[in-house]
Motif scaffolding. Structure first.
Motif, short mmCIF file in Angstrom:
data_model
loop_
_atom_site.label_atom_id
_atom_site.label_comp_id
_atom_site.label_asym_id
_atom_site.label_seq_id
_atom_site.Cartn_x
_atom_site.Cartn_y
_atom_site.Cartn_z
N LEU A 119 0.92 5.44 -7.71
CA LEU A 119 2.22 5.81 -7.16
C LEU A 119 3.32 4.86 -7.63
CD1 LEU A 119 3.31 7.21 -3.84
CD2 LEU A 119 4.20 4.94 -4.42
N SER A 120 3.04 3.58 -7.61
CA SER A 120 4.07 2.62 -8.02
C SER A 120 4.38 2.75 -9.51
CB SER A 120 3.65 1.18 -7.67
OG SER A 120 2.37 0.89 -8.19
N THR A 123 0.85 -1.20 0.00
CA THR A 123 0.00 0.00 0.00
C THR A 123 0.88 1.24 0.00
OG1 THR A 123 -1.67 1.26 1.24
CG2 THR A 123 -0.13 -0.06 2.53
N SER A 124 0.36 2.32 -0.60
CA SER A 124 1.08 3.59 -0.57
C SER A 124 0.67 4.44 0.63
CB SER A 124 0.84 4.38 -1.86
OG SER A 124 -0.54 4.71 -1.99
N SER A 125 -0.31 3.98 1.37
CA SER A 125 -0.80 4.72 2.54
C SER A 125 0.06 4.41 3.75
CB SER A 125 -2.26 4.35 2.84
OG SER A 125 -2.64 4.81 4.12
N ASP A 126 0.74 5.42 4.28
CA ASP A 126 1.54 5.21 5.48
C ASP A 126 0.66 4.88 6.68
OD1 ASP A 126 4.04 5.48 4.32
OD2 ASP A 126 4.14 7.63 4.63
N LYS A 127 -0.59 5.36 6.66
CA LYS A 127 -1.52 5.03 7.74
C LYS A 127 -1.83 3.53 7.73
CE LYS A 127 -6.14 6.07 9.57
NZ LYS A 127 -7.39 6.89 9.37
N THR A 128 -2.14 3.00 6.54
CA THR A 128 -2.38 1.55 6.43
C THR A 128 -1.12 0.78 6.76
OG1 THR A 128 -4.00 1.95 4.69
CG2 THR A 128 -3.21 -0.30 4.93
N ASP A 182 -10.40 3.86 -3.92
CA ASP A 182 -9.57 5.00 -4.31
C ASP A 182 -8.17 4.89 -3.72
OD1 ASP A 182 -11.54 6.17 -5.83
OD2 ASP A 182 -12.19 7.58 -4.29
N MET A 183 -8.08 4.44 -2.48
CA MET A 183 -6.77 4.26 -1.84
C MET A 183 -5.97 3.19 -2.56
SD MET A 183 -7.91 4.52 2.18
CE MET A 183 -6.26 4.31 2.86
N MET A 184 -6.64 2.12 -2.96
CA MET A 184 -5.95 1.05 -3.68
C MET A 184 -5.42 1.55 -5.02
SD MET A 184 -8.61 -2.08 -2.93
CE MET A 184 -9.64 -1.97 -1.45
N MET A 185 -6.22 2.37 -5.71
CA MET A 185 -5.78 2.92 -7.00
C MET A 185 -4.65 3.93 -6.79
SD MET A 185 -7.42 1.20 -9.17
CE MET A 185 -7.59 -0.16 -7.96
N ASP A 186 -4.66 4.64 -5.67
CA ASP A 186 -3.55 5.54 -5.36
C ASP A 186 -2.23 4.77 -5.28
OD1 ASP A 186 -5.12 7.80 -5.29
OD2 ASP A 186 -5.32 7.83 -3.10
N THR A 187 -2.29 3.57 -4.70
CA THR A 187 -1.10 2.73 -4.60
C THR A 187 -0.61 2.33 -5.99
OG1 THR A 187 -1.76 1.85 -2.45
CG2 THR A 187 -0.19 0.54 -3.72
N VAL A 188 -1.54 1.95 -6.86
CA VAL A 188 -1.17 1.57 -8.22
C VAL A 188 -0.56 2.75 -8.95
CG1 VAL A 188 -2.06 0.72 -10.43
CG2 VAL A 188 -2.97 -0.21 -8.29
#
Length: 290
Positions: free
Chosen positions: A200-201, A146-151, A192-198
């Motif tokens: 970013l990578s 994940t790109s979310s540091d919170k997750t 949306d958070m999952m797509m943010d990870t995609v």
């Protein structure tokens, strides 16, 4: 979108199989240097549940792995030495140099793949990997999830996403092909958070991607969250709707090395649909026209 099978055939001229290797290593979020217990979804076997359990030399492990698939692979296939278990660069540079060189010298090995974490790629380790990339094609798999540091805090990843971005840049500079691991369905994550990870990578320069759904395995902290109804499991079509959306936002040259994984059945609690691997493969082939 390019599948791994297509990519390997175009790059090496034939089908490629992985010969999984288990090193005597652990992870920095298991041994106390950064954390303990590992990521909360990992079992005791970590990322190497399907790696060789052979305790012999690197050569013996590779020979054993190749022998298991030789009949299926056929005489024209090539092999990738896959350092899969835990964090393969969480070791001394001398040890890594030794095992990479040994693997590269084995009959049938045409490339090397190293699974690791972005925070275990110091200058000395990168020097070793740079020499390896000149020896044989080198793939480095990074567990981003994940790109979310919170997750990331929730799952006990124990490194910031900024370290992943820097790691991809460093690996690309030494000639490595970077493959990013992403998990869909982590606790509290929206689509949306999952797509943010995609995104970013992909923006960071990752060449390939491995997607998987979240598994609930026995005797893990994630199992406790699941038993307390704090984790929702993705159903088959729901999961692949997410995968399809992810593929749409990736560049055309992106290589999909995995559409989903299959957890070890003996300790798999959920999702149930992943237990029928053949059914899942058929579904993937139909849905994505493979």
């Amino acid at each position: 979108m390019i599948t791994a099978n297509q990519y390997f055939r175009e790059t090496f001229g034939h089908k490629m199989y992985k010969a999984s290797i288990a090193l005597d290593v652990t992870c920095p979020n298991r041994d106390g240097s950064k954390g303990i217990g590992g990521c909360i979804f990992c079992s005791e076997g970590g990322s190497g549940e399907f790696a060789s359990k052979c305790k012999g030399s690197i050569r013996e492990q590779i020979e054993n792995a190749i022998e298991q698939v030789r009949e299926k692979a056929g005489k024209d296939a090539g092999y990738i030495a896959y350092f899969q278990s835990f964090t393969s660069t969480y070791c001394t540079p001398d040890y890594l140099e030794k095992v990479l060189a040994e693997a590269s010298s084995c009959d049938g090995i045409e490339a090397v793949s190293v699974a690791t974490r972005p925070d275990c790629l110091g200058p000395d380790i990168l020097d070793v990997l740079k020499r390896q990339a000149k020896r044989l094609p080198l793939f480095v798999e990074l567990g981003l999830q994940t790109s979310s540091d919170k997750t990331a805090e929730i799952i006990n990843r124990c490194y910031k996403t900024e370290e992943y971005i820097k790691a991809v840049e460093a690996l690309k500079s030494i000639g490595a092909n970077v493959i990013t691991h992403i998990i869909f369905g982590l606790p509290g994550e929206t689509k949306d958070m999952m797509m943010d990870t995609v995104r970013l990578s992909a923006k960071s320069g990752s060449d390939g991607f491995k997607f998987t759904c979240l598994y609930i395995l026995e005797n893990t902290p994630m199992e406790k969250l699941y038993s307390e109804n704090k984790v929702e499991i993705l159903e088959l079509e729901e999961y692949f709707d997410i995968v399809e959306e992810a593929i749409r936002i990736l560049p055309d040259e992106a290589v999909i090395h995995r559409f989903t994984g299959d957890g070890p059945k003996k300790i798999l609690i959920a999702p149930e649909w992943t237990k029928n691997k053949r059914q899942v493969i058929n579904y993937i082939n139909r849905r994505f026209g493979l």
